[in-house]
Scaffold this active site. Structure first.
Site, PDB file in Angstrom:
ATOM      1  N   ASP A 126       0.888  -1.144   0.000  1.00 50.57           N
ATOM      2  CA  ASP A 126       0.000   0.000   0.000  1.00 50.57           C
ATOM      3  C   ASP A 126       0.930   1.199   0.000  1.00 50.57           C
ATOM      4  OD1 ASP A 126      -1.415   2.242   0.963  1.00 50.57           O
ATOM      5  OD2 ASP A 126      -2.968   0.919   1.754  1.00 50.57           O
ATOM      6  N   HIS A 127       0.985   1.924  -1.106  1.00 48.97           N
ATOM      7  CA  HIS A 127       2.054   2.927  -1.212  1.00 48.97           C
ATOM      8  C   HIS A 127       1.895   4.069  -0.213  1.00 48.97           C
ATOM      9  CE1 HIS A 127      -0.743   5.259  -3.704  1.00 48.97           C
ATOM     10  NE2 HIS A 127       0.083   6.279  -3.617  1.00 48.97           N
ATOM     11  N   HIS A 189      -5.773   2.677   1.974  1.00 47.54           N
ATOM     12  CA  HIS A 189      -4.888   3.760   2.431  1.00 47.54           C
ATOM     13  C   HIS A 189      -5.332   4.309   3.797  1.00 47.54           C
ATOM     14  CE1 HIS A 189      -3.169   3.486  -1.448  1.00 47.54           C
ATOM     15  NE2 HIS A 189      -3.927   4.364  -2.083  1.00 47.54           N
TER      16      HIS A 189
HETATM   17  N1  LIG Z   1      -3.096   5.236 -10.283  1.00 45.19           N
HETATM   18  C1  LIG Z   1      -2.541   5.389  -9.119  1.00 45.19           C
HETATM   19  O1  LIG Z   1      -2.180   6.479  -8.702  1.00 45.19           O
HETATM   20  C2  LIG Z   1      -2.330   4.190  -8.236  1.00 45.19           C
HETATM   21  C3  LIG Z   1      -2.778   2.934  -8.554  1.00 45.19           C
HETATM   22  N2  LIG Z   1      -2.550   1.895  -7.715  1.00 45.19           N
HETATM   23  C4  LIG Z   1      -2.969   0.543  -8.030  1.00 45.19           C
HETATM   24  O2  LIG Z   1      -2.440   0.149  -9.282  1.00 45.19           O
HETATM   25  C5  LIG Z   1      -3.332  -0.750  -9.887  1.00 45.19           C
HETATM   26  C6  LIG Z   1      -3.673  -0.257 -11.272  1.00 45.19           C
HETATM   27  O3  LIG Z   1      -4.264   1.020 -11.168  1.00 45.19           O
HETATM   28  P1  LIG Z   1      -4.118   2.090 -12.344  1.00 45.19           P
HETATM   29  O4  LIG Z   1      -2.714   2.175 -12.787  1.00 45.19           O
HETATM   30  O5  LIG Z   1      -4.725   3.322 -11.905  1.00 45.19           O
HETATM   31  O6  LIG Z   1      -5.054   1.390 -13.444  1.00 45.19           O
HETATM   32  P2  LIG Z   1      -5.246   1.695 -15.003  1.00 45.19           P
HETATM   33  O7  LIG Z   1      -6.674   1.491 -15.314  1.00 45.19           O
HETATM   34  O8  LIG Z   1      -4.631   3.004 -15.339  1.00 45.19           O
HETATM   35  O9  LIG Z   1      -4.438   0.523 -15.684  1.00 45.19           O
HETATM   36  C7  LIG Z   1      -3.037   0.435 -15.587  1.00 45.19           C
HETATM   37  C8  LIG Z   1      -2.471  -0.277 -16.778  1.00 45.19           C
HETATM   38  O10 LIG Z   1      -2.974  -1.607 -16.836  1.00 45.19           O
HETATM   39  C9  LIG Z   1      -2.966  -2.008 -18.171  1.00 45.19           C
HETATM   40  N3  LIG Z   1      -4.137  -2.848 -18.417  1.00 45.19           N
HETATM   41  C10 LIG Z   1      -5.425  -2.516 -18.235  1.00 45.19           C
HETATM   42  N4  LIG Z   1      -6.226  -3.558 -18.563  1.00 45.19           N
HETATM   43  C11 LIG Z   1      -5.393  -4.544 -18.953  1.00 45.19           C
HETATM   44  C12 LIG Z   1      -5.597  -5.863 -19.431  1.00 45.19           C
HETATM   45  N5  LIG Z   1      -6.827  -6.363 -19.522  1.00 45.19           N
HETATM   46  N6  LIG Z   1      -4.509  -6.599 -19.760  1.00 45.19           N
HETATM   47  C13 LIG Z   1      -3.258  -6.099 -19.630  1.00 45.19           C
HETATM   48  N7  LIG Z   1      -3.007  -4.857 -19.203  1.00 45.19           N
HETATM   49  C14 LIG Z   1      -4.052  -4.091 -18.864  1.00 45.19           C
HETATM   50  C15 LIG Z   1      -3.055  -0.762 -18.992  1.00 45.19           C
HETATM   51  O11 LIG Z   1      -2.011  -0.825 -19.928  1.00 45.19           O
HETATM   52  P3  LIG Z   1      -2.241  -0.242 -21.398  1.00 45.19           P
HETATM   53  O12 LIG Z   1      -2.420   1.221 -21.227  1.00 45.19           O
HETATM   54  O13 LIG Z   1      -0.983  -0.645 -22.085  1.00 45.19           O
HETATM   55  O14 LIG Z   1      -3.480  -0.918 -21.894  1.00 45.19           O
HETATM   56  C16 LIG Z   1      -2.826   0.393 -18.054  1.00 45.19           C
HETATM   57  O15 LIG Z   1      -1.758   1.225 -18.407  1.00 45.19           O
HETATM   58  C17 LIG Z   1      -4.535  -0.868  -8.977  1.00 45.19           C
HETATM   59  O16 LIG Z   1      -4.367  -2.009  -8.185  1.00 45.19           O
HETATM   60  C18 LIG Z   1      -4.456   0.390  -8.151  1.00 45.19           C
HETATM   61  O17 LIG Z   1      -5.050   0.230  -6.886  1.00 45.19           O
HETATM   62  C19 LIG Z   1      -1.891   2.060  -6.552  1.00 45.19           C
HETATM   63  C20 LIG Z   1      -1.429   3.255  -6.192  1.00 45.19           C
HETATM   64  C21 LIG Z   1      -1.602   4.415  -6.982  1.00 45.19           C
HETATM   65  O1  LIG Z   2      -3.899   4.108  -4.827  1.00 47.63           O
HETATM   66  C1  LIG Z   2      -4.305   5.127  -5.323  1.00 47.63           C
HETATM   67  O2  LIG Z   2      -3.713   6.287  -4.990  1.00 47.63           O
HETATM   68  C2  LIG Z   2      -3.817   7.413  -5.843  1.00 47.63           C
HETATM   69  C3  LIG Z   2      -3.353   8.609  -5.006  1.00 47.63           C
HETATM   70  O3  LIG Z   2      -2.019   8.416  -4.653  1.00 47.63           O
HETATM   71  P1  LIG Z   2      -1.131   9.676  -4.328  1.00 47.63           P
HETATM   72  O4  LIG Z   2       0.120   9.104  -3.771  1.00 47.63           O
HETATM   73  O5  LIG Z   2      -0.957  10.413  -5.606  1.00 47.63           O
HETATM   74  O6  LIG Z   2      -1.895  10.499  -3.335  1.00 47.63           O
HETATM   75  C4  LIG Z   2      -5.224   7.596  -6.328  1.00 47.63           C
HETATM   76  O7  LIG Z   2      -5.237   8.623  -7.293  1.00 47.63           O
HETATM   77  C5  LIG Z   2      -5.691   6.321  -6.961  1.00 47.63           C
HETATM   78  O8  LIG Z   2      -7.068   6.435  -7.298  1.00 47.63           O
HETATM   79  C6  LIG Z   2      -5.532   5.137  -6.075  1.00 47.63           C
HETATM   80  O9  LIG Z   2      -5.720   3.936  -6.824  1.00 47.63           O
END
Ligand SMILES: NC(=O)C1=CN([C@@H]2O[C@H](COP(=O)(O)OP(=O)(O)OC[C@H]3O[C@@H](n4cnc5c(N)ncnc54)[C@H](OP(=O)(O)O)[C@@H]3O)[C@@H](O)[C@H]2O)C=CC1
Ligand SMILES: O=C1O[C@H](COP(=O)(O)O)[C@@H](O)[C@H](O)[C@H]1O
Length: 393
Positions: A126-127, A189
């Site tokens: 959990d970042h 979080h």
């Molecule tokens: N966004 C954030 O700030 C944070 C996210 N997380 C965690 O990270 C994880 C992903 O979240 P997030 O990055 O926002 O999600 P996204 O919806 O942005 O997806 C991330 C990546 O997953 C790839 N992807 C999506 N669907 C598929 C699929 N069916 N097969 C293969 N690759 C796929 C996509 O790659 P492509 O574009 O190449 O299709 C995309 O770039 C979650 O568990 C979330 O809780 C945790 C902390 C912070």
């Molecule tokens: O895990 C997640 O965190 C981000 C927010 O992270 P932060 O470090 O930029 O505050 C949030 O935007 C996202 O929805 C969630 O998946």
């Protein structure tokens, strides 16, 4: 990338490519890592005719960081296990929250991961627990007599955990729309921070001991009722002539989606000797006015305050400790003091510990680097493994 015959560490990233590559430039390459940032390249990269993949005589450790929607975690791990797990070094897989939608799917996720991995190869992270001020929370409590002494229902009136973002979903609907703000932010979080905030002193700083204390806090929590929670979804709006889309305007979200992007949990109670009767309030939302994350600890009023009349209109202001995790990290304590000069007029001031904006935004990189390099560099509180308690939203 590295001299032949030497040990290398390789990072396979799936998803959020830009983040991984950015990290690789800043930290990983300095430490002779190779980043393979697209799952679909693994086949070409690793499946060499000699069956040895990229090892070619070297000891290779491999870390896979799954930054993909949880519904593809298992497929990615399966693919990596066939094509890219290290043959002669360690392989570790970092899984990001949320670990399932509820207890059942969380257990299924663990079961499925264990088809390909041993428990000690799985790092559930959990970042937020790697954020500087969250790490500092237990230092603040357990190394300063003044704080730990006040840390109970005897002196604390309520605790607020607040997360807000000033931007919307921006194309992340494939992940977010299946989870919503409660599972995205609150259940992990904010709940992790709450547990760290409220736990008893652990036996030691070992991850297992800290986890045990956090689990006890969660087990003492009174389940929330629907009436205790307010939810909402952001609509379109215009500000300074710019119009911002509604949640359901996003191309990755169904236009009849009811997924909440805002939630406020009125009062979470921890039924134990320390916290009986103290409401913990949680609030999280996307596309709000400000971006920030903070813990606000509001203390009780001073009984029979001698200076009640000197406060002006706002009678007897209680102290408040604010731990601002972002932006502009700070810890400050609101105190009452006398305005210098004749007479007795009181004012509120901040006793302020303001962090310099140095390398404070490295939470995720720090965690990944810790998992890559050596277990001892991972802050003990940040890795949530299978024995972590799963809490159904
Ligand atoms: N966004 C954030 O700030 C944070 C996210 N997380 C965690 O990270 C994880 C992903 O979240 P997030 O990055 O926002 O999600 P996204 O919806 O942005 O997806 C991330 C990546 O997953 C790839 N992807 C999506 N669907 C598929 C699929 N069916 N097969 C293969 N690759 C796929 C996509 O790659 P492509 O574009 O190449 O299709 C995309 O770039 C979650 O568990 C979330 O809780 C945790 C902390 C912070
Ligand atoms: O895990 C997640 O965190 C981000 C927010 O992270 P932060 O470090 O930029 O505050 C949030 O935007 C996202 O929805 C969630 O998946």
């Amino acid at each position: 990338m590295f001299p032949a015959g030497e040990k290398s560490d390789e990072v396979g990233g799936a998803g959020r490519n830009r983040t991984t590559i950015k990290m690789s430039r800043s930290i990983l390459f300095q430490a002779r890592f190779i980043v393979v940032s697209n799952a679909f390249l693994w086949n070409a990269y690793y499946a060499r005719p000699n069956g040895q993949g990229a090892e070619a005589g070297r000891i290779s450790n491999r870390m896979f960081y799954l930054s993909v929607p949880p519904n593809v975690f298992i497929d990615v791990v399966k693919c990596a296990s066939k094509l890219a797990f290290s043959l002669n070094g360690w392989t570790r897989v970092i899984v990001e929250k949320p670990f399932g939608r509820d207890s059942e799917s969380s257990a299924a996720l663990t079961r499925n991961l264990k088809q390909y991995l041993e428990e000690d190869q799985i790092f559930r992270i959990d970042h937020y627990l790697g954020k500087e001020l969250v790490e500092n929370l237990s230092v603040l409590r357990f190394t300063n007599l003044v704080f730990e002494f006040l840390w109970s229902s005897q002196y604390i009136q309520n605790v607020q955990l607040i997360f807000s973002e000033d931007f919307g979903i921006e194309g992340r609907g494939r992940y977010f729309d299946n989870y919503g703000i409660i599972r995205d932010i609150m259940q992990n979080h904010l709940l992790q921070i709450l547990a760290l905030f409220a736990m008893e002193t652990p036996v030691s700083l070992d991850a297992e001991d800290i986890r045990n204390e956090k689990v006890k806090v969660l087990r003492c929590m009174k389940p929330l009722l629907l009436d205790d929670v307010v939810i909402g979804q952001y609509k379109s709006h215009t500000k300074d002539g710019i119009s911002y889309p509604a949640y359901i305007d996003d191309k990755t979200v169904a236009n009849d989606s009811l997924t909440p992007t805002f939630a406020a949990a009125a009062a979470i109670f921890i039924n134990n000797a320390r916290w009986d009767g103290v409401p913990f309030l949680m609030k999280a939302g996307k596309a709000l006015h400000t971006k920030g994350a903070q813990i606000r600890v509001q203390f009780r009023h001073v009984p029979g305050n001698l200076y009640k009349k000197s406060f002006g209109t706002d009678l007897d202001r209680a102290n408040e400790l604010v731990i601002r995790m972002q932006p502009d990290e700070a810890i400050y304590l609101k105190i009452n003091n006398k305005i210098p000069g004749l007479g007795v007029r009181l004012d509120r001031s901040n006793l302020n510990l303001h962090y310099a904006a140095s390398s404070l935004s490295l939470s995720l990189s720090k965690l990944r680097l810790g998992i890559c390099c050596s277990d001892s560099t991972i802050p003990p509180a940040v890795v949530i493994t299978a024995s972590g308690h799963s809490y159904d939203p």
